[in-house]
Design a protein around this motif. Structure first.
Motif, short mmCIF file in Angstrom:
data_model
loop_
_atom_site.label_atom_id
_atom_site.label_comp_id
_atom_site.label_asym_id
_atom_site.label_seq_id
_atom_site.Cartn_x
_atom_site.Cartn_y
_atom_site.Cartn_z
N LEU A 479 0.82 -1.21 0.00
CA LEU A 479 0.00 0.00 0.00
C LEU A 479 0.85 1.26 0.00
O LEU A 479 0.57 2.22 -0.73
CB LEU A 479 -0.93 -0.02 1.22
CG LEU A 479 -1.72 1.26 1.49
CD1 LEU A 479 -2.66 1.56 0.34
CD2 LEU A 479 -2.49 1.14 2.81
N LEU A 480 1.90 1.29 0.82
CA LEU A 480 2.71 2.49 0.97
C LEU A 480 3.67 2.70 -0.19
O LEU A 480 3.90 3.84 -0.62
CB LEU A 480 3.48 2.43 2.30
CG LEU A 480 2.62 2.39 3.57
CD1 LEU A 480 3.50 2.21 4.80
CD2 LEU A 480 1.78 3.66 3.69
N GLU A 481 4.24 1.61 -0.72
CA GLU A 481 5.25 1.75 -1.76
C GLU A 481 4.66 1.74 -3.16
O GLU A 481 5.21 2.39 -4.07
CB GLU A 481 6.28 0.63 -1.62
CG GLU A 481 7.03 0.66 -0.30
CD GLU A 481 8.00 -0.52 -0.16
OE1 GLU A 481 8.33 -1.13 -1.19
OE2 GLU A 481 8.40 -0.81 0.99
N THR A 482 3.57 1.01 -3.35
CA THR A 482 2.94 0.94 -4.69
C THR A 482 1.43 1.05 -4.52
O THR A 482 0.70 0.06 -4.66
CB THR A 482 3.30 -0.38 -5.38
OG1 THR A 482 2.91 -1.47 -4.52
CG2 THR A 482 4.78 -0.47 -5.68
N PRO A 483 0.91 2.23 -4.20
CA PRO A 483 -0.54 2.37 -3.95
C PRO A 483 -1.39 1.97 -5.14
O PRO A 483 -2.48 1.43 -4.98
CB PRO A 483 -0.69 3.86 -3.59
CG PRO A 483 0.53 4.53 -4.12
CD PRO A 483 1.63 3.52 -4.05
N GLY A 484 -0.90 2.26 -6.36
CA GLY A 484 -1.68 1.87 -7.54
C GLY A 484 -1.80 0.37 -7.66
O GLY A 484 -2.88 -0.16 -7.97
N THR A 485 -0.70 -0.32 -7.43
CA THR A 485 -0.72 -1.79 -7.48
C THR A 485 -1.62 -2.35 -6.38
O THR A 485 -2.35 -3.33 -6.59
CB THR A 485 0.70 -2.34 -7.35
OG1 THR A 485 1.49 -1.87 -8.44
CG2 THR A 485 0.70 -3.86 -7.34
N PHE A 528 5.64 0.41 -13.79
CA PHE A 528 4.28 -0.03 -14.04
C PHE A 528 3.36 1.18 -14.01
O PHE A 528 3.43 2.02 -13.09
CB PHE A 528 3.87 -1.08 -13.01
CG PHE A 528 4.80 -2.26 -13.00
CD1 PHE A 528 4.59 -3.32 -13.86
CD2 PHE A 528 5.91 -2.29 -12.16
CE1 PHE A 528 5.45 -4.40 -13.87
CE2 PHE A 528 6.78 -3.37 -12.17
CZ PHE A 528 6.55 -4.42 -13.04
N ILE A 529 2.49 1.26 -14.98
CA ILE A 529 1.72 2.45 -15.25
C ILE A 529 0.86 2.88 -14.07
O ILE A 529 0.68 4.08 -13.82
CB ILE A 529 0.83 2.24 -16.50
CG1 ILE A 529 0.16 3.54 -16.93
CG2 ILE A 529 -0.19 1.13 -16.24
CD1 ILE A 529 1.13 4.55 -17.47
N GLU A 530 0.33 1.91 -13.31
CA GLU A 530 -0.58 2.28 -12.23
C GLU A 530 0.11 3.02 -11.10
O GLU A 530 -0.54 3.62 -10.23
CB GLU A 530 -1.31 1.03 -11.68
CG GLU A 530 -0.43 0.06 -10.91
CD GLU A 530 0.10 -1.05 -11.80
OE1 GLU A 530 0.44 -2.12 -11.26
OE2 GLU A 530 0.16 -0.84 -13.03
N ASN A 531 1.47 2.94 -11.05
CA ASN A 531 2.21 3.61 -9.98
C ASN A 531 2.89 4.90 -10.45
O ASN A 531 3.59 5.55 -9.66
CB ASN A 531 3.27 2.66 -9.41
CG ASN A 531 2.65 1.42 -8.79
OD1 ASN A 531 1.69 1.52 -8.04
ND2 ASN A 531 3.20 0.27 -9.12
N GLN A 532 2.72 5.27 -11.71
CA GLN A 532 3.43 6.45 -12.23
C GLN A 532 2.71 7.74 -11.92
O GLN A 532 3.34 8.81 -11.95
CB GLN A 532 3.63 6.29 -13.74
CG GLN A 532 4.58 5.15 -14.10
CD GLN A 532 4.63 4.88 -15.59
OE1 GLN A 532 3.96 5.56 -16.37
NE2 GLN A 532 5.44 3.89 -15.98
N ALA A 533 1.42 7.69 -11.64
CA ALA A 533 0.66 8.87 -11.22
C ALA A 533 0.85 10.03 -12.19
O ALA A 533 1.08 11.18 -11.79
CB ALA A 533 1.04 9.27 -9.79
#
Length: 710
Positions: A479-485, A528-533
Motif C-alpha cells: 500500500l505504501l510503496e505501490t498504492p496503484g498496485t 508499471f503504469i498504475e504507480n506512475q501517477a
C-alpha cells in the motif's frame, strides 16, 4: 510446486515410476495395518481383562496350582480389618485423675462457701445465683444453678460426694479420646438412685463435665498392628484340576479368574497362522483401495509427499487407537476417530476425509467382536463431521460439527441398544461415551489442525485469513510503496472472489492470491503504469525487449519476496501462474513496428511470461480477473455493453492462447465467470447523478456540514 493435472477422464498422466510409488505405499501401509491387527501393541498386553464379560467358555487344559495374589491380598486385608484400634496413654492415669478431682473439689467448695454465706445472710439470693454461675461455668444449666442456689449445704454435699466417687472410679479406668461421650453417659448412669431425680441429674452433669481422656488413638501403633496381622497371613495356594471350568461365556472375569487364565496362558492371544493371513489379506485389500482412490481421484494428495504422508500417518495412528480400545465396550465408543476424519477433510480434501472415515470404520469392525455397531458408529460420526464442518473459518464451525457429531453418536448407540434389547443403563453409558467422543474429536481437531498444517506444509483457512488482513506487514508495504498496485490487487480480489463463489472454487484463496500476485512490482514501482501517477513513462525511452524483461521481472521478484516474507508455497504459486505464458502484446507489437513490420524477425517467446499456465481453477480465475480489471479500467465508457464486450474479449483471448488448458474449467464455468465479472464490474463502476456546479451531492453535503437550506 505445481500439482500434475488430471486428464478429462479422471486418470492421472503417467509420470516417473507411478506404479513403483503405488507398490511401495501399498506395501508399507499393508505391513503397518497387518502388524496393528495381528500383534499385541504393548508388551504384556492381554486381550482379556478384569471386569470384561467372557465371550466363550474357558477350561483348565491341565492340573496345577499357583499362589493367588488376589486371594492372598483379600485374606491379608481381612486380617488387617480385624485388628482393633490401638490406644496410647496421654499421661499417667493417676495424674489425670488427681488433676480432675482437684478441679472438681475447687468448684464444690466454692459453691458450698456461697451456700454458707447465703445461710449467714451475708449475700442475697441473686448474689448466690451469680456466684454459682461463676463457679460452675457451663458445667450446669441455668435451671440446675437455680436449684443449687436454693438447696441446703447437706443436700449439696450429698450429691457432690456421690458425683466425686463416680468421677474417681471412672478416671481410674481407661477413658479414650474418641469415646468421651459414651463415658460421660456412663457417669450419669452410675449416680446412685438414692438421690432424688433432680439431684441425680445435677450430680451426673457435674461429674461428667470433669471427665478427661487418658488414652488416645495411635495411628502409628494401629497401622503397625495391622501390618503385623497382614504379615502373619500365609500365601493362599489355589489348586486347579484338569477340565475344571474357569469361566463361562457371559460371566464377568474376576481377579481370581484372571489369575487362572494367566496360569494356563489363556489370557494372551494364541498365534494362529490363519488369523494372521486373514488380517494380511484385509490390510492389503484396504491399502489397495485407498491408494487407488487417492491416485485416481485425489492427485493433489497422491503426488504431494507431505500430504500423502499426513494421510497415511493419520490412518495408522488412528488404527492404533482403535486397536487399543478394541473389545472394551466403553473405550471403543470414546476413541475420537472423527478428529482424524475432520483433520484429513480440512487439511487435504473432503473426499479424502470420507475415505478415511470408511477405512477407520472397516478397522473398527475388524478389531471388535460386535463389528457392525462400532463400524457404523465410526462411519456415521466421521461422515456427519465432514458434512457439518462446511468450511473451518471460525470456531463456531467446529462447535456446530461437534453438536451434530454428539447427536449422531447418541442416535447410533441408542438404535443398536433398542435393536439388541439392552437395558437403559447400558444405553446411557454408551451415550455418555459418544458425548466424550464428540468433545475429544472437536478439541483435537481445533487444537491440532493449524499445527499439522504448518508441519506438513498445508495451507489452512486461518493462515489465509491472517494473510487477508490489511494490517499484514507485506500488504502494508504494498500500500505504501505501490498504492496503484495495491488498489489494483484489491479490485482483482473482489472480482476473483465473486467468480470463485459462482463456480464453487475457493473464494478466500483467490482473494488472498490476488492481494499478493503483484508484490514483485515493489522492486521497481515506476516501471508499471498504475504507480506512475501521471509522471514520465520510463518505457518510452527503452526498447521493447528491455521493457519486456523489466515487466516480466516482477514475476521473479514476487516469488523472491514471497519466500522472504514466509508466504505459503500455495500462494507463491499464483505469482507466476497469474500471467501464465501469455504474450506481452503491447511490447511485442512495438518490437514488430521497430522491425519494420516484419513479425518473423521478432522472437515471440522473448515477449511471453515465463509461466507456467494456471494449474487450478483458482489460478485461472486470478489470471482472468487480473486481465479484465486492468482492461476495463482503461475504458472511456463503462456502461454494461462496453464492459461485457471487454470481458468477452479478454477471456476469449486467454482461451484462444491456450492459457486455460490446464485449469480444469468447463465451458459452463467460463460463462459463469464472465457473468460474475460483468455484474461485479457494473457494481464497481456504477453511474452517478450529475449535479449542477453549485449543488453538492448528498454524501459531500453530509461531510461538509452544508445543506440545501444553507
Amino acid at each position: 510446486m505445481f500439482v500434475p493435472r488430471t486428464l478429462a477422464d479422471g486418470n492421472t498422466p503417467l509420470g516417473r515410476g507411478p506404479l513403483a510409488r503405488a507398490i511401495i505405499v501399498i506395501a508399507l501401509l499393508t505391513a503397518a495395518l497387518m502388524a496393528i491387527l495381528s500383534l499385541d501393541l504393548l508388551s504384556g498386553q492381554e486381550s482379556l481383562a478384569v471386569g470384561q464379560i467372557a465371550q466363550r467358555d474357558y477350561t483348565a487344559p491341565s492340573s496345577g496350582s499357583f499362589v493367588s495374589e488376589s486371594e492372598t491380598e483379600t485374606a491379608r486385608d481381612q486380617a488387617a480389618a480385624n485388628v482393633a484400634p490401638v490406644y496410647a496413654q496421654v499421661a499417667p492415669r493417676q495424674d489425670i485423675a488427681t488433676a480432675q478431682l482437684n478441679a472438681f473439689d475447687v468448684v464444690v467448695q466454692r459453691v458450698a462457701g456461697l451456700l454458707q454465706q447465703r445461710d449467714d445472710r451475708q449475700i442475697t439470693a441473686d448474689e448466690t445465683v451469680s456466684g454459682i454461675e461463676q463457679a460452675a461455668g457451663d458445667r450446669l444449666t441455668k435451671a440446675e444453678i437455680d436449684q443449687v442456689a436454693s438447696m441446703s449445704r447437706v443436700r449439696w454435699a450429698a450429691l457432690t460426694a456421690d458425683a466425686r466417687n463416680v468421677l474417681s472410679s471412672t478416671q481410674d479406668g481407661a477413658v479414650r479420646s474418641d469415646d468421651l461421650d459414651a463415658v460421660r453417659q456412663q457417669v450419669h448412669n452410675a449416680i446412685t438412685t438414692d438421690l432424688p431425680p433432680d439431684d441425680r441429674t445435677i450430680a451426673g452433669d457435674l461429674g461428667a463435665s470433669f471427665v478427661a481422656a487418658n488414652e488416645q488413638l495411635s495411628e502409628a501403633l494401629t497401622e503397625q498392628a495391622r501390618q503385623d496381622a497382614r504379615a502373619a497371613v500365609e500365601k493362599v495356594v489355589v489348586p486347579v484340576e484338569k477340565g475344571e471350568s474357569i469361566v463361562r461365556a457371559g460371566d464377568p472375569i474376576t481377579p481370581l479368574v484372571m489369575e487362572k487364565l494367566n496360569r494356563f496362558g489363556l489370557s494372551r492371544p494364541r498365534f494362529a497362522f490363519e488369523t494372521v493371513l486373514g488380517n494380511g489379506l484385509l490390510s492389503l485389500l484396504l491399502s489397495v483401495l485407498l491408494v487407488v482412490f487417492l491416485w485416481r481421484f485425489q492427485p493433489a494428495i497422491w503426488h504431494r509427499n507431505r500430504s500423502l504422508l499426513l494421510f497415511v500417518l493419520a490412518l495408522v495412528v488412528s488404527a492404533v487407537a482403535v486397536k487399543i480400545a478394541a473389545d472394551r465396550s466403553i473405550w471403543t465408543y470414546a476413541v475420537p476417530t472423527s478428529a482424524t476424519v475432520l483433520l484429513v477433510g480440512i487439511l487435504l480434501e473432503g473426499y479424502a476425509g470420507a475415505a478415511m472415515a470408511a477405512a477407520l470404520a472397516v478397522l473398527a469392525g475388524i478389531v471388535n467382536p460386535s463389528g457392525l455397531e462400532p463400524a457404523i458408529f465410526v462411519l456415521a460420526g466421521g461422515m456427519t463431521s465432514l458434512l457439518a464442518i462446511v468450511r473451518a473459518e471460525r470456531l463456531n464451525a467446529f462447535l456446530r460439527a461437534g453438536l451434530f457429531l454428539a447427536l449422531t453418536n447418541i442416535a447410533v448407540v441408542t438404535s443398536f441398544g433398542l435393536l439388541e434389547g439392552s437395558d437403559l443403563t447400558g444405553i446411557i453409558q454408551l451415550g455418555g461415551a459418544g458425548l466424550v467422543n464428540a468433545f475429544l474429536s472437536m478439541v483435537l481437531a481445533v487444537g491440532s489442525f493449524a499445527m499439522l498444517g504448518n508441519l506438513f506444509g498445508i495451507m489452512t483457512v486461518f493462515q489465509l485469513l491472517e494473510l487477508a488482513n490489511p494490517s499484514n506487514r507485506l500488504l502494508r508495504r504494498l500500500l505504501l510503496e505501490t498504492p496503484g498496485t495495491y488498489h489494483h490487487a484489491v479490485m482483482v480480489g473482489n472480482l476473483g472472489e465473486r467468480a470463485a463463489e459462482t463456480i464453487g472454487a475457493d473464494p478466500l484463496l483467490v482473494r488472498v492470491a490476488a492481494y499478493y500476485h503483484d508484490i514483485g512490482k515493489m522492486k521497481n514501482p515506476l516501471a508499471f503504469i498504475e504507480n506512475q501517477a501521471g509522471a514520465r513513462n520510463i518505457h518510452d525511452e527503452l526498447d521493447a525487449e528491455t521493457s519486456a524483461r523489466i515487466i516480466a521481472g516482477h514475476i521473479r521478484d514476487g516469488i523472491d519476496l514471497g519466500y522472504e516474507h514466509g508466504l505459503p508455497v500455495q500462494v507463491i504459486g499464483f505469482i507466476p501462474q497469474h500471467h501464465g505464458t501469455s504474450l506481452m502484446s503491447y511490447f511485442y507489437d512495438k518490437a514488430v513496428r521497430d522491425a519494420g513490420g516484419h513479425a518473423e524477425a521478432v522472437d515471440e517467446n522473448t515477449f511471453r511470461y515465463p509461466g507456467p499456465k494456471p494449474q487450478s481453477r483458482e489460478a485461472a480465475i486470478l489470471m482472468l480477473s487480473d486481465g479484465v480489471e486492468a482492461s476495463v479500467r482503461s475504458l472511456d465508457s463503462k456502461d454494461e455493453a462496453s464492459i461485457r464486450a471487454m470481458v468477452d474479449r479478454i477471456v476469449d483471448a486467454r482461451i484462444e492462447d491456450g492459457q486455460l488448458d490446464d485449469a480444469e474449467l468447463t465451458l459452463h464455468n467460463i460463462r459463469q465467470i464472465k457473468e460474475a465479472f460483468v455484474q461485479q464490474l457494473l457494481g464497481m463502476y456504477h453511474s452517478r447523478i450529475k449535479y449542477p456546479d453549485n449543488v453538492l451531492p448528498l454524501d459531500e453535503r453530509r461531510e461538509t456540514g452544508t445543506s440545501r437550506r444553507a
